[in-house]
Design a protein around this motif. Structure first.
Motif, PDB file in Angstrom:
ATOM      1  N   PRO A   1      22.475   3.511  -4.789  1.00 37.51           N
ATOM      2  CA  PRO A   1      21.329   3.260  -3.903  1.00 37.51           C
ATOM      3  C   PRO A   1      20.063   2.931  -4.685  1.00 37.51           C
ATOM      4  O   PRO A   1      19.863   3.392  -5.818  1.00 37.51           O
ATOM      5  N   ALA A   2      19.218   2.132  -4.060  1.00 36.17           N
ATOM      6  CA  ALA A   2      17.952   1.728  -4.683  1.00 36.17           C
ATOM      7  C   ALA A   2      16.828   1.776  -3.652  1.00 36.17           C
ATOM      8  O   ALA A   2      17.059   1.644  -2.445  1.00 36.17           O
ATOM      9  N   ARG A   3      15.607   1.973  -4.128  1.00 33.06           N
ATOM     10  CA  ARG A   3      14.393   1.905  -3.309  1.00 33.06           C
ATOM     11  C   ARG A   3      13.387   1.004  -4.029  1.00 33.06           C
ATOM     12  O   ARG A   3      13.378   0.936  -5.262  1.00 33.06           O
ATOM     13  N   ASP A   4      12.520   0.370  -3.271  1.00 32.52           N
ATOM     14  CA  ASP A   4      11.541  -0.501  -3.912  1.00 32.52           C
ATOM     15  C   ASP A   4      10.347   0.305  -4.429  1.00 32.52           C
ATOM     16  O   ASP A   4      10.287   1.531  -4.283  1.00 32.52           O
ATOM     17  N   SER A   5       9.401  -0.406  -5.048  1.00 32.97           N
ATOM     18  CA  SER A   5       8.316   0.262  -5.780  1.00 32.97           C
ATOM     19  C   SER A   5       7.349   1.022  -4.891  1.00 32.97           C
ATOM     20  O   SER A   5       6.518   1.784  -5.399  1.00 32.97           O
ATOM     21  N   ARG A   6       7.431   0.859  -3.584  1.00 31.19           N
ATOM     22  CA  ARG A   6       6.544   1.617  -2.700  1.00 31.19           C
ATOM     23  C   ARG A   6       6.880   3.101  -2.693  1.00 31.19           C
ATOM     24  O   ARG A   6       6.025   3.935  -2.375  1.00 31.19           O
ATOM     25  N   PHE A   7       8.132   3.424  -3.015  1.00 33.55           N
ATOM     26  CA  PHE A   7       8.610   4.784  -2.826  1.00 33.55           C
ATOM     27  C   PHE A   7       8.530   5.595  -4.113  1.00 33.55           C
ATOM     28  O   PHE A   7       8.775   5.086  -5.209  1.00 33.55           O
TER      29      PHE A   7
END
Length: 458
Positions: free
Chosen positions: A213-219
């Motif tokens: 899983p990955a999240r973008d730089s906002r998180f």
């Protein structure tokens, strides 16, 4: 006054159109079903590792739509003098190679270009051409199915058109040109165009997918293991509105569940294709992709609740700990067994989905009550999906699932002790207090310091 002839679906002149013979029609429809199925699998394969929240949600919805369309088109073929083909059955090796090239996309921009800038427009044009060419009276059932497909593609466009506008123009042109060449080598989606020489291919089998899983730089705090919300929502000594705030966060955090299920879908499909096996019926994949969409929608419910209260939900630790653990330490079937046991545990009235709905109602938050009412309904469906899809692997049913899930949690915990998730100190340590104060308008009751190592989602 005369009534419209031919049930109003065609003019007398239209009934005399030459049309498409059955053999050719079924061959083209097979290609349509296959392309739709491959779009669904690509959505599943891309979803976990695509970092952008909004794109994850779109992939979940569109993958479910595509899986249903593939099933409907294949079923129509089964009405035309021959058994319905498996959606996974390859109608043309050149078409398979072209759609394999989509899987070479590793960035969000490349994935958007492949799915929404190349394959879908070509598929749509091929479907429109089929409807224009076929006799609308004798082939009315096919036309009906294909028109419904085109109608739902308008839903896809609501995301695709603005999303493609964000893609770097030069990169998009280069990648698009390559995929167009690959499809041209297959004679286009319908196979009717003159075939050209294929370009040098970039994707080589066997099929392998990145399901971490990955999240973008906002998180931030994506590996934060503090779980005050999980403690608060079950604490009957707290006010209903405070427990409801915790449920708001739990719904938002639920994006890790579609990440898990999408990975299961992609890897089980890959297992079958790498073995050149007929494998599971397409109903398995359509059901699983429906659940992917439901779970992503639940995370969106949390997002909507946050936005209704003016909360910046990207500032909360929407972590990936659950999906990361299962992707790293469990096989696809083991992940599904864990989810089945969790889903079944959510059914009891005292602490399951009925309890969550009751908390939302008692809090006076009508939007949360509505959302949790539907969340509960979806989870009942998901128990049935898991029971049905896991039947071959779980001859002992629910009792076996619970026993195996307990064993898996023990094994995962031991593995985590030796190889823990990345250390994450990016989440603000007082995030729960600040979040709850914003939602409640007052300070929440203190939460005992807790770090639950194997917290369960949903």
């Amino acid at each position: 006054m005369p009534f419209p002839p031919y049930a109003g679906i065609v003019t007398p002149a239209g009934t005399r159109r030459d049309g498409i013979p059955v053999a050719e029609a079924t061959a083209i429809l097979h290609r349509f079903a296959y392309v739709k199925g491959r779009l669904a699998i690509a959505a599943a394969a891309f979803l976990p590792s695509t970092p952008e929240w909004e794109v994850k949600g779109a992939l979940a919805l569109h993958g479910s739509i595509d899986a249903d369309h593939a099933a409907a088109i294949a079923a129509r073929i089964g009405e035309m003098r021959q058994p319905a083909p498996s959606v996974a059955e390859v109608p043309d090796e050149a078409l398979r190679a072209a759609l394999d090239e989509v899987l070479a996309a590793t960035t969000t921009a490349a994935r958007l270009t492949a799915l929404y800038g190349v394959v879908r427009p070509q598929l749509r044009r091929a479907i429109e051409s089929y409807i224009e060419r076929t006799n609308p009276l004798c082939d009315a059932p096919s036309v009906r199915v294909l028109r419904s497909v085109l109608a739902e593609e308008a839903t896809v466009d609501a995301f695709a058109v603005p999303a493609l506008a964000t893609v770097d123009a030069q990169d998009a042109r280069d990648w698009s040109a390559h995929l167009q060449e690959a499809l041209a080598a297959a004679g286009g989606v319908d196979g009717l165009a003159a075939r050209t020489s294929p370009p040098p291919l970039r994707y080589t089998r066997p099929y392998r997918f990145d399901i971490m899983p990955a999240r973008d730089s906002r998180f931030t705090g994506i590996f934060d293991t503090s779980t005050p919300a999980d403690v608060v929502y079950l604490d009957d000594t707290r006010s209903a509105d405070e427990r409801n705030a915790a449920l708001m966060f739990k719904r938002l955090r639920e994006m890790d569940v579609p990440e898990v299920i999408a990975g299961i879908v992609a890897e089980r499909w890959a297992e079958e294709r790498n073995a050149d096996a007929r494998g599971r019926p397409w109903t398995y994949y359509a059901s699983m992709m429906r659940q992917v969409w439901d779970e992503a929608r639940h995370a969106m419910l949390g997002q909507a609740l946050m936005e209704s209260r003016g909360v910046d939900w990207t500032a909360l630790p929407v972590n990936v700990t659950f999906s990361w653990k299962l992707a790293k330490h469990c096989s696809p079937v083991e992940r599904h067994i864990v989810l089945y046991a969790i889903e079944q545990s959510l059914m009891p009235k005292d602490r399951g989905k009925p309890y969550e709905h009751r908390v939302a109602v008692e809090s006076g938050d009508r939007l949360s009550a509505l959302f949790h009412d539907y969340d509960w309904a979806d989870e009942v469906l998901h128990v049935e999906i898991a029971r049905r899809c896991l039947r071959p692997e779980l001859p002992g049913g629910l009792a076996e699932a619970r026993a195996r899930a307990d064993e898996l949690w023990t094994r995962i915990a031991e593995a985590i002790e030796k190889d823990p998730p990345p250390r994450d100190e990016t989440a603000a340590p007082d995030w729960w207090t600040r979040f709850a104060r914003q939602v409640l308008g007052r300070a929440p009751a203190p939460v005992p310091e807790t770090h639950v190592k194997d917290w369960r989602p949903e």
